[in-house]
Scaffold this motif. Structure first.
Motif, PDB file in Angstrom:
ATOM      1  N   PHE A  84       0.820  -1.212   0.000  1.00  0.00           N
ATOM      2  CA  PHE A  84       0.000   0.000   0.000  1.00  0.00           C
ATOM      3  C   PHE A  84       0.853   1.261   0.000  1.00  0.00           C
ATOM      4  O   PHE A  84       0.536   2.226  -0.701  1.00  0.00           O
ATOM      5  N   ASP A  85       1.946   1.271   0.760  1.00  0.00           N
ATOM      6  CA  ASP A  85       2.787   2.465   0.827  1.00  0.00           C
ATOM      7  C   ASP A  85       3.403   2.804  -0.530  1.00  0.00           C
ATOM      8  O   ASP A  85       3.546   3.978  -0.885  1.00  0.00           O
ATOM      9  N   SER A  86       3.768   1.786  -1.299  1.00  0.00           N
ATOM     10  CA  SER A  86       4.397   1.994  -2.600  1.00  0.00           C
ATOM     11  C   SER A  86       3.380   2.251  -3.703  1.00  0.00           C
ATOM     12  O   SER A  86       3.748   2.661  -4.812  1.00  0.00           O
ATOM     13  N   GLY A  87       2.099   1.972  -3.426  1.00  0.00           N
ATOM     14  CA  GLY A  87       1.071   2.085  -4.450  1.00  0.00           C
ATOM     15  C   GLY A  87       0.940   0.844  -5.311  1.00  0.00           C
ATOM     16  O   GLY A  87       0.073   0.772  -6.187  1.00  0.00           O
ATOM     17  N   THR A  96      14.012 -10.084  -1.998  1.00  0.00           N
ATOM     18  CA  THR A  96      14.614  -8.831  -1.501  1.00  0.00           C
ATOM     19  C   THR A  96      14.873  -7.844  -2.633  1.00  0.00           C
ATOM     20  O   THR A  96      15.035  -6.643  -2.386  1.00  0.00           O
ATOM     21  N   ASP A  97      14.920  -8.334  -3.878  1.00  0.00           N
ATOM     22  CA  ASP A  97      15.218  -7.461  -5.008  1.00  0.00           C
ATOM     23  C   ASP A  97      13.958  -7.086  -5.796  1.00  0.00           C
ATOM     24  O   ASP A  97      14.058  -6.535  -6.894  1.00  0.00           O
ATOM     25  N   TYR A  98      12.782  -7.365  -5.248  1.00  0.00           N
ATOM     26  CA  TYR A  98      11.548  -7.067  -5.980  1.00  0.00           C
ATOM     27  C   TYR A  98      11.319  -5.557  -6.039  1.00  0.00           C
ATOM     28  O   TYR A  98      11.518  -4.848  -5.042  1.00  0.00           O
ATOM     29  N   GLU A  99      10.885  -5.076  -7.200  1.00  0.00           N
ATOM     30  CA  GLU A  99      10.628  -3.643  -7.374  1.00  0.00           C
ATOM     31  C   GLU A  99       9.150  -3.351  -7.118  1.00  0.00           C
ATOM     32  O   GLU A  99       8.289  -3.732  -7.907  1.00  0.00           O
ATOM     33  N   TRP A 100       8.889  -2.676  -6.028  1.00  0.00           N
ATOM     34  CA  TRP A 100       7.512  -2.336  -5.664  1.00  0.00           C
ATOM     35  C   TRP A 100       7.134  -1.023  -6.344  1.00  0.00           C
ATOM     36  O   TRP A 100       7.610   0.044  -5.957  1.00  0.00           O
ATOM     37  N   ARG A 101       6.318  -1.112  -7.381  1.00  0.00           N
ATOM     38  CA  ARG A 101       5.980   0.099  -8.123  1.00  0.00           C
ATOM     39  C   ARG A 101       4.546   0.002  -8.637  1.00  0.00           C
ATOM     40  O   ARG A 101       3.971  -1.083  -8.760  1.00  0.00           O
ATOM     41  N   LEU A 102       3.998   1.170  -8.920  1.00  0.00           N
ATOM     42  CA  LEU A 102       2.648   1.277  -9.476  1.00  0.00           C
ATOM     43  C   LEU A 102       2.739   1.563 -10.965  1.00  0.00           C
ATOM     44  O   LEU A 102       3.454   2.472 -11.394  1.00  0.00           O
ATOM     45  N   VAL A 154      -7.494   8.351  -3.500  1.00  0.00           N
ATOM     46  CA  VAL A 154      -6.754   9.230  -2.585  1.00  0.00           C
ATOM     47  C   VAL A 154      -5.270   9.219  -2.925  1.00  0.00           C
ATOM     48  O   VAL A 154      -4.604  10.269  -2.973  1.00  0.00           O
ATOM     49  N   TYR A 155      -4.741   8.027  -3.180  1.00  0.00           N
ATOM     50  CA  TYR A 155      -3.313   7.889  -3.524  1.00  0.00           C
ATOM     51  C   TYR A 155      -3.004   8.626  -4.824  1.00  0.00           C
ATOM     52  O   TYR A 155      -2.024   9.373  -4.915  1.00  0.00           O
ATOM     53  N   LEU A 156      -3.843   8.422  -5.846  1.00  0.00           N
ATOM     54  CA  LEU A 156      -3.621   9.059  -7.133  1.00  0.00           C
ATOM     55  C   LEU A 156      -3.713  10.578  -7.021  1.00  0.00           C
ATOM     56  O   LEU A 156      -2.940  11.320  -7.648  1.00  0.00           O
ATOM     57  N   ASN A 157      -4.663  11.048  -6.220  1.00  0.00           N
ATOM     58  CA  ASN A 157      -4.805  12.487  -6.006  1.00  0.00           C
ATOM     59  C   ASN A 157      -3.548  13.061  -5.354  1.00  0.00           C
ATOM     60  O   ASN A 157      -3.068  14.148  -5.717  1.00  0.00           O
ATOM     61  N   ARG A 158      -2.995  12.322  -4.406  1.00  0.00           N
ATOM     62  CA  ARG A 158      -1.773  12.751  -3.722  1.00  0.00           C
ATOM     63  C   ARG A 158      -0.584  12.785  -4.687  1.00  0.00           C
ATOM     64  O   ARG A 158       0.360  13.565  -4.496  1.00  0.00           O
ATOM     65  N   LYS A 159      -0.650  11.943  -5.724  1.00  0.00           N
ATOM     66  CA  LYS A 159       0.437  11.870  -6.697  1.00  0.00           C
ATOM     67  C   LYS A 159       0.221  12.821  -7.880  1.00  0.00           C
ATOM     68  O   LYS A 159       0.945  12.761  -8.874  1.00  0.00           O
ATOM     69  N   LEU A 219     -14.006  12.227  -4.434  1.00  0.00           N
ATOM     70  CA  LEU A 219     -13.449  11.586  -3.237  1.00  0.00           C
ATOM     71  C   LEU A 219     -14.506  11.430  -2.148  1.00  0.00           C
ATOM     72  O   LEU A 219     -14.549  10.408  -1.454  1.00  0.00           O
ATOM     73  N   GLU A 220     -15.363  12.427  -2.016  1.00  0.00           N
ATOM     74  CA  GLU A 220     -16.430  12.352  -1.015  1.00  0.00           C
ATOM     75  C   GLU A 220     -17.426  11.248  -1.351  1.00  0.00           C
ATOM     76  O   GLU A 220     -17.889  10.518  -0.464  1.00  0.00           O
TER      77      GLU A 220
END
Length: 315
Positions: free
Chosen positions: A30-33, A180-186, A249-254, A263-264
């Motif tokens: 979740f933190d990485s998206g 350990t080498d996995y790339e966490w990305r959206l 929310v995540y996309l809006n922050r980005k 959002l509401e």
């Protein structure tokens, strides 16, 4: 001696395979998206009348995503015993591998709740720790009243459950170790295309499409009073809306500029879907026709709210 691997409260847990996975990766996913280009689509499966996330295998941890290094071990049944299997799992945990297998969950629930059921219930099990002094494995799952719970299972009970079917010829264990080498990305293009398809599916005719919002329409349209509602499906609908809201929310922050009223509405969608889920649970306890009608009415309001949201959502 004891060892307990990282174990989190999973945010995605409508079905076991997802729940086991996210109890390991929930924070970084979740933190990485990373999670937000997945779990976009849900589907209604007429064969069993259930709601599921589309394109996911519920007895594999995020298949084909490459998150885990997997090991596969099969012991011929005639050479198995409690010591061999338990030592193997302990060795896996020592190597930072989580262990997945199939067991007869009736053996476990009989032990935990003092029951005496004899019908075999083959289900997935997940081990994330052990205590050699107490001779127990640490496991988790839906063991009682569809609640996500953690339990310590004695070695002898665990072995009885996992060795329930000699006819299979072997006892199979699957190990999962986070790379350990996995790339966490959206993948932002995947998100955009996924949401466009979600919107398209949701405004197509429900009798020709069993995906996305139409999956919810079909699910509730095919329920009958006096028959219990599938609890995991209710939870999957609710969980899907939570992820949908968090995604926006995540996309809006980005920097995607999701309008405030969208959002509401998405936040209200979470509340509505939770209400429908709770009404479904209440109906299952009573099977009263009046409760059934209230649940269907609120489900209708839920789908209308989402249609309104999707109409105004530009992707």
């Amino acid at each position: 001696m004891e060892k307990i691997l990282k174990n989190l409260e999973p945010s995605v847990r409508a079905y076991l395979g997802d729940a086991f996975c996210f109890s390991i990766i929930n924070d970084v996913a979740f933190d990485s998206g990373w999670v937000y280009d997945k779990y976009i689509h849900i589907e209604y499966t007429p064969c069993d009348g259930q709601i599921k996330y589309a394109d996911y295998d519920y007895y594999d941890f995020v298949p084909d995503q490459g998150v885990f290094i997997k090991s596969f071990i099969e012991y011929p049944y005639e050479y198995c015993n409690q010591e061999i299997i338990c030592n193997q799992i302990i060795g896996m945990i020592d190597n930072d591998e989580y262990c997945f297998a199939l067991w007869d969950e009736t053996v476990i629930t009989n032990h935990l709740f003092g029951e005496n059921q004899d019908k075999i219930y083959e289900h997935g099990c997940f081990v994330y720790g052990y205590d050699t002094e107490k001779k127990v494995f640490l496991t988790q799952g839906y063991f009682n009243n569809e609640k996500w719970e953690h339990y310590s299972i004695p070695y002898h009970v665990f072995y009885q459950a996992i060795s329930y079917c000699p006819e299979k010829g072997e006892i199979a264990l699957i190990g999962y170790k986070v790379r350990t080498d996995y790339e966490w990305r959206l993948d932002y293009d995947k998100v955009r295309n996924g949401l466009k398809l979600y919107k398209k599916n949701s405004f197509s005719k429900a009798d020709r499409n069993v995906f996305d919002l139409n999956s919810v329409v079909n699910f509730f349209s095919n329920l009958y009073p006096g028959i219990p509602v599938h609890d995991p499906s209710l939870y999957c609908i609710y969980e899907h809306k939570i992820i949908f809201y968090k995604r926006l929310v995540y996309l809006n922050r980005k920097g995607w500029h999701i309008e405030k009223h969208i959002l509401e509405m998405a936040e209200e969608l979470c509340k509505k879907s939770r209400k429908v889920m709770l009404l479904g649970i209440a109906y299952n306890k009573s099977l009263k026709n009046s409760n059934f009608k209230v649940m269907l009415r609120e489900a209708g309001l839920l789908t209308e709210l989402e249609k309104n949201l999707l109409y105004h959502l530009n992707m």
